[in-house]
Design an enzyme around this catalytic site. Structure first.
Site, mmCIF file in Angstrom:
data_model
loop_
_atom_site.group_PDB
_atom_site.id
_atom_site.type_symbol
_atom_site.label_atom_id
_atom_site.label_comp_id
_atom_site.label_asym_id
_atom_site.label_seq_id
_atom_site.Cartn_x
_atom_site.Cartn_y
_atom_site.Cartn_z
ATOM 1 N N GLU A 35 -3.964 -18.379 2.740
ATOM 2 C CA GLU A 35 -2.433 -18.663 3.223
ATOM 3 C C GLU A 35 -2.153 -20.436 3.292
ATOM 4 O O GLU A 35 -1.109 -20.469 2.855
ATOM 5 C CB GLU A 35 -2.194 -18.005 4.472
ATOM 6 C CG GLU A 35 -1.848 -16.457 4.627
ATOM 7 C CD GLU A 35 -3.087 -15.602 4.251
ATOM 8 O OE1 GLU A 35 -4.243 -16.130 4.500
ATOM 9 O OE2 GLU A 35 -3.082 -14.586 4.216
ATOM 10 N N HIS A 38 -0.745 -7.985 14.140
ATOM 11 C CA HIS A 38 0.038 -7.910 13.053
ATOM 12 C C HIS A 38 1.417 -7.354 13.676
ATOM 13 O O HIS A 38 2.293 -6.697 12.593
ATOM 14 C CB HIS A 38 -0.448 -6.773 12.420
ATOM 15 C CG HIS A 38 -1.627 -7.215 11.291
ATOM 16 N ND1 HIS A 38 -2.759 -7.799 11.743
ATOM 17 C CD2 HIS A 38 -1.554 -6.835 10.210
ATOM 18 C CE1 HIS A 38 -3.441 -7.911 10.764
ATOM 19 N NE2 HIS A 38 -2.965 -7.573 9.540
#
Lengths: 320, 326
Positions: free
Chosen positions: B60, B129
């Site tokens: 990322e 999440h």
């Protein structure tokens, strides 16, 4: 071996001297409180920056970390705009918004100095992506300190550049200390170029970073390799003669060690070479030195007389 | 106009912009061969090839960092972070680089970058999440934050984001992809202006301010309130940055009461900011305290029932409205 004209060699020497004089003056201005923030000097590492930048072709690009003054001078930014930036003036290269660690000149393909260790590495990956995306023939030289090889950015950026065969020359300016932590106290593998193996990337040379022409040759070759094939990782073994930044007590190394390296001062080595092999006289070199001092003094005057930014400038250039 | 889901609207917008401008490309995890984890880019790899639909390693920091570098050097990347939870890993690349390089170098650089990502809880994915951390990113000058609630907006806002020269975080709600609406796909240049919010429902007794999924919660609450004789106006912020303060302040000056709905945490969040803006701009029009309906102040749990209890819903909004409409 570098096939450079005598004039070019003299210009490179001059470039190194200008950096040295600029850095000495910067330290002085910092001590007087005229430069603020952090100040990281390039004294001792001039051969690396000058050799590497002079190897760049017209279409190539360069990006570096926060020890960026030497790169800024080598790429051709006039010292007056550098000092004006360090003094926070509107005439500075970054209009006084960036300071010592954030010099850049887009028109000269210098994408800046970056203050977060490793933060500019993925930017280099992205800058180079354009070459493959648009089928353009350029490479990106990404300079970084040895300290940046242990941050996640290094791993992700080098790996991505390898996966995409991007034309990046990853050059570690190994001055042997990440701040005050010696390479062998921070890295499992101390021969840093060997990291290339982990990415399936070309392992480049460990070049003598105190020899400007050796750096020039190695960088030139690396840039050609990168354009044709993809990324390459190389090291320039160098040393900074001064602290990490101003006010560094330097408890991590001895004075003897510093003195030993100063014996191999890259400017003196190159000067001796010019005298010995290129029929240059000491007097000529002394003239360059005086010219450099004058140039820096004029730059200080320019910066001092430049206007400070005003409140409204705070909100300029946040968005385009 | 064509009826389509948010997924189709985003997909259409991406295709149109890629067809229009060769410099627009997609990069991210599983965007290519896989077709996108939310199937937004399904078929793109076959149609555009690996040059313009670039699968990346799970990296990322480098996805955002490299996209920023590519944008600085003249390309127009649409980088995808599979979910906004992974944006935490890329925080430095987003906040210290994408958002700052222009300012820090005196305006020399331009960053025409879109970071597409998904947000929201409610899918039993557990604490790591299920975040809705848009407020964190909206905190920083230098970024735009887009949070569409429906297909029409998603289409117009994404096209505007791709054509804009600033870094935009384009935050899609992971539970809204199937929501359908009419989308003006017949106009290839249709765009919604950056930083302009929208009245999603007119009303006169109370203003409900929200964005993304919260707008649907607010609309549902408004239906229920109507049965009880309370007329609620719903403002869809669309963008958290630039924040369109004018529209919700105007609405508040009409209704004099406000409930802000957001899925983030109650402390230091979007609802807190909207409330502060009301204090700054419309204190004299205030007939009751501004109420916040946010997620409960706890990490989101796995248990379906427990997770649903933690999230805002229409019932909570109705209850909050009734506390201030008297």
């Amino acid at each position: 071996m570098a096939d450079l004209s005598k004039d070019t060699l003299l210009d490179m020497y001059r470039n190194m001297v200008v950096i040295r004089r600029l850095e000495e003056k910067s330290a002085e201005l910092y001590q007087q409180g005229l430069i603020g923030g952090f100040l990281h000097l390039y004294i001792g590492q001039e051969a690396t920056g000058v050799g590497a930048v002079w190897a760049l072709g017209e279409d190539d690009h360069v990006i570096t970390a926060y020890r960026d003054h030497g790169i800024a001078v080598s790429i051709g930014i006039e010292p007056k705009y550098i000092l004006a930036e360090m003094m926070g003036k509107t005439t500075g290269v970054s209009k006084g918004k960036g300071g010592s660690m954030h010099l850049a000149d887009k028109d000269k393909h210098f994408w800046g100095g970056y203050a977060i260790v490793g933060g500019h590495l993925p930017l280099a990956t992205g800058l180079a992506l354009r070459a493959r995306y648009k089928d353009e023939n350029f490479a990106v030289l990404c300079l970084m300190g040895d300290g940046s090889t242990n941050i996640g950015y290094f791993h992700e950026s080098l790996n991505m550049s390898a996966v995409w065969d991007l034309p990046v020359v990853w050059m570690i300016e190994n001055n042997q200390y990440g701040m005050g932590t010696a390479v062998d106290r921070a890295s499992g593998e101390t021969e840093l170029v060997k990291r290339a193996v982990g990415y399936g990337m070309k392992e480049g040379p460990r070049v003598d970073g105190m020899d400007v022409l050796a750096v020039y040759d190695a960088t030139k070759e690396a840039l050609e390799y990168a354009k044709k094939n993809g990324p390459i990782l190389m090291e320039s073994l160098t040393y900074r003669f001064v602290g990490h930044s101003m006010g560094d007590p330097e408890r991590y190394r001895t004075k003897e060690e510093v003195h030993e390296y100063q014996e191999g001062d890259p400017i003196r080595i190159f000067g001796d070479k010019l005298i010995g092999e290129h029929k240059v006289t000491q007097e000529q070199l002394d003239v360059f030195d005086r010219e450099a001092r004058d140039l820096i003094n004029e730059a200080v005057e320019f910066a001092t007389n430049s206007p400070n930014p005003e409140f409204d400038d705070l909100f300029v250039d946040i968005y385009s | 106009m064509k009826m389509m889901t948010i997924r189709e609207a985003i997909s259409n917008a991406l295709r149109e912009e890629m067809d229009r401008d060769d410099d627009v490309f997609i990069m991210g995890e599983e965007v290519g061969v896989w077709g996108g984890t939310y199937a937004v880019t399904r078929g793109f790899y076959d149609d555009y090839g690996e040059r313009r639909v670039r699968d990346t390693p799970i990296s990322e920091m480098a996805i955002v960092g490299a996209a920023t570098g590519a944008a600085m050097n003249g390309l127009r990347p649409v980088a995808e972070l599979m979910t906004i939870n992974f944006a935490f890993v890329a925080m430095d690349a987003i906040v210290n680089h994408a958002a700052k390089v222009r300012y820090m170098f005196g305006g020399q650089f331009t960053v025409p970058l879109v970071i597409r990502t998904t947000t929201g809880g409610g899918r039993q994915l557990g604490a790591t999440h299920s975040h809705s951390p848009e407020a964190i990113f909206a905190h920083f000058p230098g970024l735009y934050i887009a949070c569409p609630s429906n297909a029409y907006d998603a289409y117009g806002m994404l096209k505007a984001s791709i054509r804009d020269d600033n870094p935009v975080m384009f935050v899609e709600h992971s539970t809204l992809y199937q929501k359908r609406a009419e989308v003006p796909v017949d106009d290839p240049d249709f765009m919604l202006p950056i930083g302009k919010s929208n009245i999603a429902r007119e009303g006169s007794d109370v203003t409900l301010v929200s964005y993304s999924k919260g707008v649907h919660i607010a609309l549902e609450a408004a239906e229920q309130l109507e049965k009880d004789g309370v007329s609620a106006e719903v403002v869809d912020l669309r963008w958290l940055r630039p924040l369109d303060t004018d529209l919700f302040i105007e609405s508040f000056k009409k209704t004099n009461r406000m409930v802000v709905v957001d899925e983030g945490y109650p402390m230091f969040g979007v609802a807190s900011e909207i409330t502060a803006q009301v204090m700054d701009h419309a204190f004299d029009w205030m007939d009751a305290p501004v109420k916040r309906v946010s997620a409960e102040d706890a990490p989101l749990p796995y248990s379906r029932e427990l997770e649903q209890m933690a999230l805002p819903d229409a019932e909570k909004v109705v209850k909050a409205v009734k506390e201030i409409v008297y």
